[in-house]
Design a protein around this motif. Structure first.
Motif, mmCIF file in Angstrom:
data_model
loop_
_atom_site.group_PDB
_atom_site.id
_atom_site.type_symbol
_atom_site.label_atom_id
_atom_site.label_comp_id
_atom_site.label_asym_id
_atom_site.label_seq_id
_atom_site.Cartn_x
_atom_site.Cartn_y
_atom_site.Cartn_z
ATOM 1 N N ASN A 106 -20.643 -36.049 14.877
ATOM 2 C CA ASN A 106 -20.266 -35.350 16.114
ATOM 3 C C ASN A 106 -20.442 -33.910 15.595
ATOM 4 O O ASN A 106 -20.245 -32.842 14.462
ATOM 5 C CB ASN A 106 -18.752 -35.192 15.815
ATOM 6 C CG ASN A 106 -17.912 -36.780 16.056
ATOM 7 O OD1 ASN A 106 -18.749 -37.951 16.651
ATOM 8 N ND2 ASN A 106 -16.706 -37.110 15.417
ATOM 9 N N ARG A 107 -20.620 -32.929 17.195
ATOM 10 C CA ARG A 107 -20.647 -31.611 17.178
ATOM 11 C C ARG A 107 -19.660 -31.123 17.167
ATOM 12 O O ARG A 107 -18.337 -30.974 17.480
ATOM 13 C CB ARG A 107 -20.920 -30.888 18.670
ATOM 14 C CG ARG A 107 -22.236 -32.145 19.373
ATOM 15 C CD ARG A 107 -22.867 -31.850 20.406
ATOM 16 N NE ARG A 107 -21.838 -33.042 21.349
ATOM 17 C CZ ARG A 107 -21.842 -32.451 22.132
ATOM 18 N NH1 ARG A 107 -22.528 -31.954 23.697
ATOM 19 N NH2 ARG A 107 -20.603 -33.472 23.141
ATOM 20 N N SER A 108 -19.121 -30.579 15.634
ATOM 21 C CA SER A 108 -17.895 -29.677 15.347
ATOM 22 C C SER A 108 -18.861 -28.373 14.271
ATOM 23 O O SER A 108 -19.656 -28.368 14.150
ATOM 24 C CB SER A 108 -18.237 -29.906 14.121
ATOM 25 O OG SER A 108 -17.030 -31.532 14.305
ATOM 26 N N TYR A 152 -28.828 -30.861 21.616
ATOM 27 C CA TYR A 152 -27.790 -30.053 20.875
ATOM 28 C C TYR A 152 -28.744 -29.697 19.651
ATOM 29 O O TYR A 152 -29.005 -30.186 18.974
ATOM 30 C CB TYR A 152 -26.466 -30.946 21.231
ATOM 31 C CG TYR A 152 -25.742 -30.485 19.733
ATOM 32 C CD1 TYR A 152 -24.775 -29.147 20.259
ATOM 33 C CD2 TYR A 152 -25.569 -30.029 18.393
ATOM 34 C CE1 TYR A 152 -23.920 -28.350 19.385
ATOM 35 C CE2 TYR A 152 -24.437 -29.822 17.633
ATOM 36 C CZ TYR A 152 -24.008 -29.026 18.082
ATOM 37 O OH TYR A 152 -22.900 -28.249 17.287
ATOM 38 N N LYS A 198 -28.785 -33.014 17.671
ATOM 39 C CA LYS A 198 -28.879 -34.506 18.161
ATOM 40 C C LYS A 198 -28.909 -34.363 19.115
ATOM 41 O O LYS A 198 -28.896 -33.902 20.204
ATOM 42 C CB LYS A 198 -27.056 -34.541 18.180
ATOM 43 C CG LYS A 198 -26.768 -35.695 18.264
ATOM 44 C CD LYS A 198 -24.330 -35.470 18.513
ATOM 45 C CE LYS A 198 -23.801 -37.049 19.390
ATOM 46 N NZ LYS A 198 -22.779 -36.751 18.821
ATOM 47 N N ASP A 254 -16.793 -33.128 18.417
ATOM 48 C CA ASP A 254 -17.408 -33.508 19.601
ATOM 49 C C ASP A 254 -16.908 -33.247 21.133
ATOM 50 O O ASP A 254 -17.691 -33.429 22.405
ATOM 51 C CB ASP A 254 -17.466 -35.064 19.958
ATOM 52 C CG ASP A 254 -19.595 -35.170 20.249
ATOM 53 O OD1 ASP A 254 -20.095 -34.386 19.728
ATOM 54 O OD2 ASP A 254 -19.961 -36.197 20.299
ATOM 55 N N LEU A 288 -23.300 -29.853 12.906
ATOM 56 C CA LEU A 288 -22.787 -31.642 12.960
ATOM 57 C C LEU A 288 -21.062 -32.158 11.706
ATOM 58 O O LEU A 288 -21.498 -31.214 10.483
ATOM 59 C CB LEU A 288 -23.355 -32.179 12.622
ATOM 60 C CG LEU A 288 -24.717 -32.333 13.968
ATOM 61 C CD1 LEU A 288 -25.458 -33.548 13.860
ATOM 62 C CD2 LEU A 288 -24.071 -32.639 15.252
ATOM 63 N N TYR A 348 -17.279 -26.546 18.709
ATOM 64 C CA TYR A 348 -16.888 -27.884 19.443
ATOM 65 C C TYR A 348 -15.938 -27.843 18.248
ATOM 66 O O TYR A 348 -16.375 -27.952 17.011
ATOM 67 C CB TYR A 348 -18.173 -28.420 19.095
ATOM 68 C CG TYR A 348 -19.010 -28.271 20.313
ATOM 69 C CD1 TYR A 348 -18.747 -29.221 21.697
ATOM 70 C CD2 TYR A 348 -20.300 -27.245 20.412
ATOM 71 C CE1 TYR A 348 -19.873 -29.277 22.248
ATOM 72 C CE2 TYR A 348 -20.895 -27.678 21.202
ATOM 73 C CZ TYR A 348 -21.004 -28.211 22.716
ATOM 74 O OH TYR A 348 -21.581 -28.158 23.221
ATOM 75 N N ILE A 408 -28.139 -36.711 23.312
ATOM 76 C CA ILE A 408 -26.951 -37.087 24.001
ATOM 77 C C ILE A 408 -27.498 -37.409 25.107
ATOM 78 O O ILE A 408 -28.233 -36.834 25.721
ATOM 79 C CB ILE A 408 -25.686 -36.684 23.607
ATOM 80 C CG1 ILE A 408 -26.065 -34.914 24.625
ATOM 81 C CG2 ILE A 408 -24.512 -35.986 22.485
ATOM 82 C CD1 ILE A 408 -24.630 -33.988 24.871
#
Length: 446
Positions: free
Chosen positions: A315-317, A306, A295, A338, A310, A335, A297
């Motif tokens: 989202n960053r998780s 990143y 990703k 996000d 995801l 994370y 950003i």
């Protein structure tokens, strides 16, 4: 913070100016806080005499400064010098007594004192030596100039009060952005340290009394500001509100500035973890140079990449690493939705570690190790909503313990402050952070 600006000087033996209530210092302090124009006329009572101050200070313009008595007698005024420099001249009984030399940028360069014939008899000026700061003191009655050094800070309130009341062996005083500071010669510094030790040793035998009148919050005493990331934004990275980045790389429309939020940390990793975070060589968890990020950003006008897990909403998780366009790690850890949540390490812009520990929605919350951008000191312990709070240890950059903070079972807190002369100041605070009692113990006499 350290001394960055001098506002006024005085020589102890011949000048009785009270720099704590000095109007010139107050005006210059206000100007150097934001470099905004200051224009005013005020009347100020000094030693029973009303003085009219008329001044204007602003960027790229000569200072306007005039101080007069009610009868029109000039007490202080500006006189131009070469290269855009200028003097503020001080008069006593219509005779020039002192003058301060300033650069065209309003920085204080020198103080000069005149004899009865109007010639310079003594002077002081700031000098940088071996990375430190001193004042060079010249006296026509002495064959050589003398270097003066700032008096070491004294933390204990009772010792400071005794110094202020009884110690007089210093040469010059300066009002600065760090407060009013005494400056002493090498010999005077030795005398100063001996005096401080005598006071501390005497107080160690007698002090055990309440200071309930001092209601300053506990965590103001332990310099929380040293670990405030917002306070050091020029040295730190914060991508709390990172937005997904989409082509084109150079947008046609201006990008709105991202509002920076607070940050958090993770519990102390072992030495190997620190080493891994500092290297830029690829590991299993670190992408090869040129690897496609999971990703991209954008935050604060910069693009970050990143690499990591995801969720279904992109989202960053989970576990991942966010890096700058130079390949330096901004954050590595876990994370959720996000936001930095769980455990992770956060870095300053120059690549050095800022914090490693527990996080909750982008703020330091839990147990962690923070490293101050100001002086390299470390705070190890509990963090609440981005600040050190409760149980913790502060360690200076040289490894020496500065204080230990311990939460007690009744809700109060004990703060053990370790001083450089093997003395410990133990202060007890109630659950609201108000000081209850204080005593000083000499470790060498225990």
């Amino acid at each position: 913070m350290g001394i960055q600006y001098f506002y006024n000087f005085r020589i102890n033996e011949i000048d009785d100016t009270d720099l704590n209530s000095d109007i010139l210092s107050a005006v210059r302090k206000s100007y150097f806080s934001d470099f905004q124009r200051i224009r005013d006329k005020i009347t100020y009572d000094s030693e029973g005499v009303s003085l009219l101050y008329d001044y204007c200070i602003e960027r790229d313009r000569p200072l306007q400064w005039s101080v007069k008595q009610p009868n029109g007698t000039v007490v202080q005024e500006v006189m131009p010098s070469d290269g855009g420099k200028y003097y503020i001249c001080f008069y006593h009984e219509d005779q020039l007594f002192k003058r301060l030399l300033f650069s065209k940028f309003h920085t204080l360069l020198k103080a000069e004192y005149m004899d009865e014939n109007g010639a310079v008899s003594r002077s002081i000026e700031p000098r940088r030596i071996q990375g430190g700061l001193c004042l060079l003191y010249k006296d026509n009655a002495q064959p050589e100039p003398v270097a003066l050094y700032a008096a070491p800070e004294v933390l204990e309130k009772p010792v400071r009060e005794e110094l202020s009341a009884s110690f007089t062996d210093y040469t010059a005083v300066a009002s600065t952005n760090d407060g009013v500071v005494w400056f002493l010669s090498d010999a005077q510094l030795s005398h100063y340290r001996e005096f401080v030790d005598l006071v501390r040793n005497g107080l160690a035998q007698t002090i055990d009394k309440s200071y309930v009148d001092d209601n300053a919050p506990l965590y103001e005493k332990i310099n929380v500001k040293d670990f405030n990331i917002k306070r050091n934004l020029s040295a730190s990275l914060d991508i709390a509100d990172a937005k997904p980045f989409a082509a084109p790389a150079v947008p046609k429309e201006p990008i709105e500035d991202i509002d920076l939020k607070g940050n958090s940390f993770n519990e102390e990793p072992d030495t190997a973890d620190f080493d891994d975070f500092r290297t830029e060589k690829p590991t299993e968890d670190q992408p090869e140079k040129g690897a496609e990020p999971d990703k991209q950003i954008m935050a604060d006008g910069a693009v970050y990449s990143y690499y990591g897990e995801l969720d279904d909403h992109d989202n960053r998780s989970g576990y991942g690493r966010t890096v700058t366009d130079l390949g330096r790690t901004a954050y590595e850890g876990t994370y959720y939705n996000d936001k930095r949540t769980g455990k992770g390490a956060y870095y300053y812009m120059d690549g050095t570690l800022c914090y490693s520990g527990d996080w909750s929605e982008n703020v330091r919350h839990g147990v962690g190790v923070g490293i101050s951008a100001k002086d390299g000191s470390m705070h190890i312990g509990k963090w609440v909503n981005n600040k050190p709070e409760g149980n913790g240890v502060r360690v200076a950059a040289d490894g020496s313990v500065k204080f230990v903070c311990k939460e007690l079972s009744d809700g109060s807190t004990a703060l053990m402050n370790y001083l450089d002369n093997d003395t410990v100041v133990i202060t007890n605070y109630d659950k609201n952070g108000n000081r209850l009692s204080e005593k000083i113990i000499s470790l060498t006499n225990e």
